[in-house]
Scaffold this active site. Structure first.
Site, short mmCIF file in Angstrom:
data_model
loop_
_atom_site.label_atom_id
_atom_site.label_comp_id
_atom_site.label_asym_id
_atom_site.label_seq_id
_atom_site.Cartn_x
_atom_site.Cartn_y
_atom_site.Cartn_z
N GLU A 1 67.45 36.43 -24.96
CA GLU A 1 66.14 36.22 -25.57
C GLU A 1 65.04 36.44 -24.53
OE1 GLU A 1 63.53 32.47 -27.35
OE2 GLU A 1 65.61 32.18 -26.75
N ASP B 1 67.48 30.41 -25.59
CA ASP B 1 67.01 29.10 -25.15
C ASP B 1 67.55 27.98 -26.04
OD1 ASP B 1 65.56 30.35 -23.19
OD2 ASP B 1 63.65 30.29 -24.25
N ASP C 1 66.26 25.70 -27.72
CA ASP C 1 65.16 25.10 -28.48
C ASP C 1 65.18 25.68 -29.90
OD1 ASP C 1 64.23 27.70 -28.21
OD2 ASP C 1 62.59 27.19 -26.86
N ASP D 1 63.27 27.97 -31.34
CA ASP D 1 63.18 29.43 -31.37
C ASP D 1 64.52 30.07 -31.01
OD1 ASP D 1 60.57 29.41 -32.15
OD2 ASP D 1 59.74 29.65 -30.13
#
Length: 646
Positions: free
Chosen positions: A432, A505, A507, A509
């Site tokens: 990402e 990541d 998180d 997203d």
């Protein structure tokens, strides 16, 4: 070669495997493998016997239970395996069935018109591959029991007294020396098969219990609507045409054909085919017959509709792929003498069944189409849309051959490839963002590890046509890098990497990107998930450091629990430790990324598996599709089970 060596090969050299020794010696020949698939096959073989009793009309409830210590139990309320003495073998029929290959009631068509466990090696194989087995029979007012070890009887058939029950219970423990990989049953894998059997046999109740849990879990499968209910279940949460699945059936030369079909608003073809309740994953002649009939019928009705016909190029016809786009279908045939390819029964070979299915489908589906002209128009509109997109894609492909992914041309500029070319040794990190991609490139082993950074918003393939997937600038680099094409053109032999690692990541997203990529792989390259080639990287959440410079104490933690354990180890020094919470991969330099996430000797990864493909299809359809209401309902019902098992 000397005479002495020649003389060593004599009659005494010929080894005769008695009883079930052959099964223990070559288990793969009988159950397909000694891995998890073979282990679960043991359950299917025993359950198939109970299902055969149900198909014959003598059983309506089957219980499958997973007990502690890797023990499995299957109960039914059928007639009970006969226990009287066999007239020629001079042993109890129960012992005969459980200790001899090719012994069973399936060969006598007066007992079973059709059956799944056709080869007569089923339960005896389970016995052979178990440390021990127990059989309990409830028959004609009496209860009987016999015990076995490694396929050999340890007791005689004993009568334990009176009972008002009827049926058979088989209980066994798989042999760890045979199933060296695992002897632990997967609940989801077995649930898929048991749910299928309940759909295919309307009126039968199948209870599935997991007694390994502190509080036993039980699910009950009972579907009076049969395969119509199955089709509706598969299409749950989707817009469908017609509202009620089309259902047709017929009989030709003792072959029973049942078909349920319905179109949805997606583009994927979703057909499940069965022979005598066995899931024929590889299809066969029955599936060929259905596909041929459907294509012929749709072209026949299109020929009578001038307005629709004008939307197609001259001389173009609807192909099988065109008429099956968005189709969900369940095809179930019952064949008295099926010829399967191999004991694991994944493909039907009877050539005559092709024409039987073709004949019944053409006759009954033609009648249905004549009675429902408006719905036929809607189905044809969808097929024409597919044909138009297919023709346009073909023209674009012809005009620009260099852009053809399946040819392996034009690797994306952002791909930092590895130097080795052997797919088994090569892996690709789909990362990402450019920042994390830069760190990964600096930290990688350039020999075996390729890096492909992704940027921008990823496409949700659940909501778009296949041609938009091919031309999408976010997915195009993924397709081109893997080099094996996608969709119907996907060829796993051309895959450039056997480890495809999604590194995002930790998180919201990152989770979204992982989900979108997994949706794409599931819909357009499911084989890479089936082969175990897709992984999720597990970067650390925390860095714990005490001191600076060369002598610094540095540890990484991958969860809150690991962080607390690391700090507890520091004792009094924990107050001086610096705890850094990583917000993203870009916060790590190449060295840190290698040490924590990319070094094959110490990294943590999770392989993505789909034990229940039907459940996965429903989850992707509901959670990633257009319909809001089914998604809201799914989230409300499953909020407490939010951990995805990968």
């Amino acid at each position: 070669m000397s005479d002495e060596v020649n003389n060593q090969y004599s009659a005494s050299s010929i080894q005769v495997l008695k009883g079930l020794e052959a099964v223990r010696k070559r288990p793969g020949m009988y159950i397909g493998s000694t891995g998890p698939n073979g282990l679960h096959h043991l359950v299917y073989e025993v359950v198939d016997n109970s299902i055969d009793e149900a198909m014959a009309g003598y059983c309506d409830t089957i219980t499958v239970a997973l007990e502690k210590d890797d023990i499995c139990r299957v109960e039914d309320n059928g007639r009970g395996i006969p226990v009287d003495m066999h007239p020629t073998e001079h042993v109890s029929a129960l012992e005969l069935v459980l200790t001899r290959l090719h012994a069973g009631g399936k060969f006598d068509k007066s007992n079973y018109k059709v059956s799944g466990g056709l080869h007569g090696v089923g339960v005896s194989c389970v016995n052979a591959l178990s440390v021990w087995m127990e059989a309990f029979v409830y028959r004609e007012g009496k209860r009987y029991e016999q015990k076995y070890a490694e396929g050999k009887p340890k007791t005689k058939v004993e009568c334990l007294g009176d009972t008002n029950l009827h049926g058979t219970t088989i209980r066994w423990k798989a042999d760890k020396t045979i199933f060296t990989e695992t002897t632990t049953y997967n609940f989801d894998v077995l649930a898929q098969r048991l749910r299928e059997l309940a759909f295919l046999n309307p009126g039968i109740t199948i209870k599935f219990r997991d007694e390994r849990l502190e509080t036993p879990k039980e699910v009950i499968y009972k579907f009076d609507g049969g395969i119509k209910h199955f089709t509706s279940f598969l299409n749950e949460g989707k817009q469908v045409v017609p509202e009620e699945p089309i259902y047709i059936n017929g009989v030709t030369n003792d072959v029973i054909v049942e078909l349920s079909m319905q179109y949805n608003d997606g583009y994927a073809e979703n057909i499940y085919s069965y022979v005598n309740d066995i899931n024929t994953h590889e299809g066969g002649t029955h599936l060929d017959g259905f596909k041929i009939a459907l294509t012929v019928i749709m072209n026949k009705f299109l020929a009578t509709r001038e307005k629709l016909l004008k939307k197609l190029d001259k001389d173009e016809k609807l192909t099988g792929d065109d008429v099956r786009a968005g189709l969900t279908a369940v095809l179930s045939v019952k064949v008295p003498d099926p010829q399967f390819e191999g004991q694991t029964k994944t493909k039907l070979g009877n050539s005559e069944v092709r024409s039987y299915v073709d004949e019944i489908v053409k006759e009954k589906l033609t009648l249905w189409c004549e009675q429902n002209p408006k719905i036929v128009d809607m189905i044809l509109e969808k097929a024409i849309g597919e044909a138009t997109a297919r023709i346009a894609a073909r023209k674009a492909k012809d005009a620009s051959r260099k852009k053809t992914f399946s040819d392996g041309f034009g690797l994306p500029a952002k791909l930092s490839d590895c130097s080795l070319k052997d797919p088994e040794q090569c892996e690709i990190y789909i990362v990402e963002g450019d920042s994390a991609g830069g760190s990964a490139k600096k930290g990688r082993d350039a020999k075996t590890q390729a890096i492909l950074p992704l940027w921008g918003k990823m496409l949700n393939v659940e909501k778009v046509r296949p041609e938009k997937v091919m031309n999408n600038d976010k997915l195009e680099p993924v397709i081109a890098s893997l080099g094996a094409g996608f969709g119907k053109d996907f060829n796993i032999e051309k895959l450039r990497y056997h480890k495809i690692i999604i590194m995002a990541d930790a998180d919201v997203d990152g989770s979204h990107i992982r989900t979108l990529l997994l949706t794409f792989f599931f819909r357009y390259m499911p084989q890479i998930i089936e082969h175990g080639y897709v992984y999720l990287a597990m970067p650390p959440l925390y860095k714990i450091q005490l001191g600076n410079g060369k002598g610094a104490y540095v540890r990484y933690a991958y969860s809150d629990e690991e962080r607390d354990a690391e700090l507890a180890e520091l004792g009094e020094k924990r107050e001086k430790a610096d705890v850094q919470r990583y917000k993203g991969l870009g916060e790590m330099d190449g060295k840190q990324l290698w040490e924590t996430t990319m070094d094959p000797s110490i990294r943590k990864m999770r392989v993505v598996t789909i034990p229940d493909a039907i459940a996965a299809d429903k989850i992707f359809s509901v959670c990633m599709g257009e319909e809001v209401e089914p998604r809201r309902k799914f989230i409300e019902e499953n909020a407490i089970y939010a951990n995805l098992d990968v």
